[in-house]
Design a protein around this motif. Structure first.
Motif, PDB file in Angstrom:
ATOM      1  N   ARG A   1     -42.934  70.964  52.038  1.00 26.30           N
ATOM      2  CA  ARG A   1     -43.329  70.577  53.453  1.00 26.30           C
ATOM      3  C   ARG A   1     -44.639  70.773  53.977  1.00 26.30           C
ATOM      4  NH1 ARG A   1     -38.724  70.366  57.044  1.00 26.30           N
ATOM      5  NH2 ARG A   1     -39.721  71.497  58.769  1.00 26.30           N
ATOM      6  N   ALA A   2     -45.410  71.876  53.198  1.00 22.72           N
ATOM      7  CA  ALA A   2     -46.521  72.493  53.454  1.00 22.72           C
ATOM      8  C   ALA A   2     -47.031  73.567  52.437  1.00 22.72           C
ATOM      9  CB  ALA A   2     -47.039  73.257  54.860  1.00 22.72           C
ATOM     10  N   LEU A   3     -47.903  73.014  51.691  1.00 25.34           N
ATOM     11  CA  LEU A   3     -48.115  73.830  50.416  1.00 25.34           C
ATOM     12  C   LEU A   3     -49.105  74.714  50.851  1.00 25.34           C
ATOM     13  CD1 LEU A   3     -46.558  71.134  49.300  1.00 25.34           C
ATOM     14  CD2 LEU A   3     -47.787  71.500  47.124  1.00 25.34           C
ATOM     15  N   MET A   4     -48.890  75.672  51.484  1.00 25.08           N
ATOM     16  CA  MET A   4     -49.968  76.919  51.710  1.00 25.08           C
ATOM     17  C   MET A   4     -49.084  78.245  51.715  1.00 25.08           C
ATOM     18  SD  MET A   4     -52.415  75.107  54.208  1.00 25.08           S
ATOM     19  CE  MET A   4     -51.132  73.735  54.429  1.00 25.08           C
ATOM     20  N   THR A   5     -49.568  79.225  51.223  1.00 22.83           N
ATOM     21  CA  THR A   5     -48.862  80.642  51.206  1.00 22.83           C
ATOM     22  C   THR A   5     -48.299  80.845  52.431  1.00 22.83           C
ATOM     23  OG1 THR A   5     -50.069  81.274  49.342  1.00 22.83           O
ATOM     24  CG2 THR A   5     -49.140  82.857  50.763  1.00 22.83           C
ATOM     25  N   HIS A   6     -49.338  80.828  53.653  1.00 20.14           N
ATOM     26  CA  HIS A   6     -48.715  81.266  54.915  1.00 20.14           C
ATOM     27  C   HIS A   6     -47.729  80.584  55.468  1.00 20.14           C
ATOM     28  CE1 HIS A   6     -52.525  78.856  55.213  1.00 20.14           C
ATOM     29  NE2 HIS A   6     -51.860  78.294  56.212  1.00 20.14           N
TER      30      HIS A   6
ATOM     31  N   ALA B   1     -57.944  69.770  38.968  1.00 16.01           N
ATOM     32  CA  ALA B   1     -57.521  69.999  40.115  1.00 16.01           C
ATOM     33  C   ALA B   1     -57.186  68.735  41.045  1.00 16.01           C
ATOM     34  CB  ALA B   1     -58.491  70.767  41.042  1.00 16.01           C
ATOM     35  N   ILE B   2     -56.035  68.031  40.697  1.00 15.00           N
ATOM     36  CA  ILE B   2     -55.406  66.869  41.063  1.00 15.00           C
ATOM     37  C   ILE B   2     -54.157  66.912  41.702  1.00 15.00           C
ATOM     38  CG2 ILE B   2     -57.050  65.511  39.173  1.00 15.00           C
ATOM     39  CD1 ILE B   2     -54.333  65.202  37.738  1.00 15.00           C
ATOM     40  N   GLY B   3     -53.669  68.102  41.992  1.00 16.71           N
ATOM     41  CA  GLY B   3     -52.435  68.098  42.823  1.00 16.71           C
ATOM     42  C   GLY B   3     -51.391  69.145  42.102  1.00 16.71           C
ATOM     43  N   ARG B   4     -50.326  69.102  42.821  1.00 16.85           N
ATOM     44  CA  ARG B   4     -49.193  70.032  42.227  1.00 16.85           C
ATOM     45  C   ARG B   4     -47.923  69.396  42.013  1.00 16.85           C
ATOM     46  NH1 ARG B   4     -51.372  74.885  41.071  1.00 16.85           N
ATOM     47  NH2 ARG B   4     -49.509  75.916  41.463  1.00 16.85           N
ATOM     48  N   THR B   5     -47.202  69.968  41.188  1.00 17.93           N
ATOM     49  CA  THR B   5     -45.734  69.374  40.710  1.00 17.93           C
ATOM     50  C   THR B   5     -44.671  70.689  41.281  1.00 17.93           C
ATOM     51  OG1 THR B   5     -46.013  69.833  38.431  1.00 17.93           O
ATOM     52  CG2 THR B   5     -46.615  67.823  39.329  1.00 17.93           C
ATOM     53  N   PRO B   6     -43.479  70.069  41.458  1.00 20.58           N
ATOM     54  CA  PRO B   6     -42.618  71.421  41.819  1.00 20.58           C
ATOM     55  C   PRO B   6     -42.080  71.961  40.536  1.00 20.58           C
ATOM     56  CG  PRO B   6     -41.774  69.098  42.111  1.00 20.58           C
ATOM     57  CD  PRO B   6     -43.097  69.066  41.697  1.00 20.58           C
ATOM     58  N   GLN B   7     -41.907  73.185  40.329  1.00 20.64           N
ATOM     59  CA  GLN B   7     -41.390  74.049  39.022  1.00 20.64           C
ATOM     60  C   GLN B   7     -39.947  74.015  39.483  1.00 20.64           C
ATOM     61  OE1 GLN B   7     -44.293  76.370  37.144  1.00 20.64           O
ATOM     62  NE2 GLN B   7     -44.125  77.502  39.128  1.00 20.64           N
ATOM     63  N   THR B   8     -39.202  72.806  39.204  1.00 26.48           N
ATOM     64  CA  THR B   8     -37.660  72.666  39.171  1.00 26.48           C
ATOM     65  C   THR B   8     -37.224  72.023  37.808  1.00 26.48           C
ATOM     66  OG1 THR B   8     -37.887  70.576  40.145  1.00 26.48           O
ATOM     67  CG2 THR B   8     -37.860  72.518  41.787  1.00 26.48           C
ATOM     68  N   GLY B   9     -38.038  71.826  36.923  1.00 20.72           N
ATOM     69  CA  GLY B   9     -37.824  71.069  35.814  1.00 20.72           C
ATOM     70  C   GLY B   9     -36.814  71.976  34.994  1.00 20.72           C
ATOM     71  N   LYS B  10     -36.796  73.216  35.141  1.00 24.74           N
ATOM     72  CA  LYS B  10     -35.875  74.090  34.281  1.00 24.74           C
ATOM     73  C   LYS B  10     -34.927  74.844  35.206  1.00 24.74           C
ATOM     74  CE  LYS B  10     -38.997  74.268  30.409  1.00 24.74           C
ATOM     75  NZ  LYS B  10     -39.856  75.236  29.596  1.00 24.74           N
ATOM     76  N   LEU B  11     -34.588  74.534  36.212  1.00 22.39           N
ATOM     77  CA  LEU B  11     -33.802  75.007  37.012  1.00 22.39           C
ATOM     78  C   LEU B  11     -32.319  74.704  37.253  1.00 22.39           C
ATOM     79  CD1 LEU B  11     -34.328  77.240  39.833  1.00 22.39           C
ATOM     80  CD2 LEU B  11     -34.533  75.191  40.958  1.00 22.39           C
ATOM     81  N   GLY B  12     -32.153  74.183  36.201  1.00 22.91           N
ATOM     82  CA  GLY B  12     -30.478  73.673  36.148  1.00 22.91           C
ATOM     83  C   GLY B  12     -29.941  72.827  37.371  1.00 22.91           C
TER      84      GLY B  12
END
Length: 487
Positions: free
Chosen positions: A321-326, A273-284
């Motif tokens: 900008r702010a990694l939270m659902t709300h 649980a060391i962070g998050r990465t954007p899911q844009t690698g296969k977005l074209g």
């Protein structure tokens, strides 16, 4: 295989909370909208994050609170009913089926295409469907990326063969591991350590930083959470780095974790649980001149700044900008209004708190950490205030001294901090730590968002005896500083 072409006013890639909300808002603005999703509608939050994690944590928090209540302590002192907890978690995650979400999308008049969507050019998106067909879409006004993030994993040799847990496995596991190693010290790490320890795991936390847990919050927040975890039986180790991980065969074999100091520990499962990465690698993204795998940086209307002509938007975690659902849902509401207004040729209201700007992302992001004790914060912390050059008065109060807190729990431990602008007296940030403080957060969010001054707050009377009376105590502490004798 078939190749079909369609046109819509708005194309939304990703149907998590942010994607669903922006689709709802653009459709409400009269724009024909389609959503593309290759997994479950509702996304990470509904199935692998907010909903299932809080279902795991709620019984833990309720038992902890009950144990502090005189006359109820013994009744609440037994173990949790693990099958019942996991069954409730499964119910909250809709048993990983999205039928209700599909029905809702249909009810608001938004089309759905199942499959993997990627950009192929300006306002162009191609969708590869599960049956091998290709649907080619053209947007008349906007394409919105709402693909969210995935769990970051360290660059360790052979990690794939270890089959480590990420937040997905931690929130959906059907079995309680006898021993669990949690690598990380942020929100996911402390919440999952709290949940699985209470469900019967022997939990060890390996935190690289010497600074402690929850490093983005006030230091006392991490200190109190670490204290609570240790009292619950979690082995919290600070300043510890993992250099290798191996798993003995067969598939369910023991995990061996080698640490930088030369020691090692073993477990049945290991959670990173060391962070998050954007899911844009296969977005074209490369088809429109952007780098695959990057965050999509946006302006305050959620329009991607690096794309000419302003047709590409990004909402939710993917814009960083702010990694939270709300906050993602908030951005989606604003972006939907922006896209609708631009489609009608209207002038945008981008003033500080205008209808078409995400000001709250910058000054009033609320967050609750569901641990024992809870942490709730909004606005600036003392370190952030120093970093941006804001001169603030720091007002602290022991929540345990409030009558409502003593009613809530015997031996209540908690701290409240309010940051005030030294010149104007406006509330810039608030942090609460203690049992039940999550329900105090909206009042703090209103105070920061509305730029309320302490003079006005003096007339907002909290009910007695509730924990919210801590607001009065903070204000009294501030006022008494001006009247106290010099020390």
């Amino acid at each position: 295989m078939n190749d079909v072409s369609r046109a819509y006013d708005v194309i939304v890639i990703g149907a998590g909370p942010a994607g669903e909300n922006v689709a709802d808002r653009t459709r409400a603005a009269g724009l024909g909208t389609v959503v593309i999703e290759h997994e479950l509608l509702g996304g990470e939050c509904s199935f692998w994050a907010c909903e299932p994690s809080k279902a795991l944590l709620r019984p833990v928090m309720a038992r902890a609170d009950a144990r502090r209540v005189p006359g109820f302590r013994q009744a609440a002192d037994g173990p949790l009913d693990v099958p019942a907890v996991l069954a409730h978690r499964d119910t909250m995650a809709e048993h990983w089926k999205d039928d209700d979400q599909v029905d809702w999308l249909e009810s608001v008049g938004v089309d759905l295409i199942r499959g993997h969507g990627q950009l192929t050019g300006e306002k162009q998106v191609a969708v590869e469907t599960p049956d091998g067909d290709t649907v080619r879409l053209t947007a008349r006004h906007a394409v919105v990326v709402a693909t969210g993030t995935g769990a970051a994993l360290p660059d360790l040799p052979g990690l794939d063969s270890v089959r480590p847990w990420t937040s997905r496995e931690a929130t959906s596991s059907s079995e309680v591991p006898g021993r669990l190693v949690v690598v990380g010290g942020g929100v996911v790490a402390v919440e999952m350590a709290t949940a699985w320890q209470a469900l019967g795991s022997q939990v060890t936390m390996l935190v690289r930083s010497e600074a402690g847990l929850l490093p983005r919050m006030e230091p006392f927040a991490g200190e109190l959470v670490a204290e609570g975890l240790r009292e619950a039986g979690v082995d919290v180790r600070l300043g510890t780095s993992v250099i290798s991980v191996t798993r003995r065969e067969p598939a369910a074999g023991e995990v061996r974790v080698e640490l930088k100091d030369g020691t090692e520990t073993t477990a049945d499962e290991i959670l990173f649980a060391i962070g998050r990465t954007p899911q844009t690698g296969k977005l074209g993204l490369e088809t429109i001149g952007l780098a695959p795998g990057d965050w999509l940086r946006v302006d305050d209307t959620c329009r991607v700044t690096a794309v000419p002509d302003g047709w590409l938007y990004a909402v939710g975690d993917v814009n960083h900008r702010a990694l939270m659902t709300h906050q993602g849902k908030y951005q989606a509401r604003i972006a939907g209004a922006v896209i609708g207004a631009r489609a009608r040729g209207e002038t945008l209201d981008t003033s500080k708190w205008g209808a078409h700007t995400t000001t709250a992302d910058l000054v009033a992001v609320p967050q609750v950490v569901f641990t024992d004790p809870e942490v709730a914060s909004v606005g600036l912390t003392t370190r952030e205030a120093a970093r941006v050059g804001r001169r603030v008065e720091v007002v602290d109060y022991d929540i345990g001294l409030v009558a409502g807190a003593r009613q809530y729990a015997e031996g209540y431990r908690g701290t409240a901090r309010m940051l005030l602008d030294e010149e104007t007296g406006v509330v810039l940030g608030v942090t609460f730590v203690g049992p039940g403080v999550g329900e105090l957060l909206y009042s703090a969010t209103v105070a920061v968002t509305a730029e309320v001054t302490v003079d006005r707050l003096w007339h907002a009377v909290p009910a007695f005896p509730t924990i919210s009376e801590v607001w009065l105590r903070l204000l009294e502490t501030h006022r008494n500083r001006g009247t106290a004798e010099p020390r």
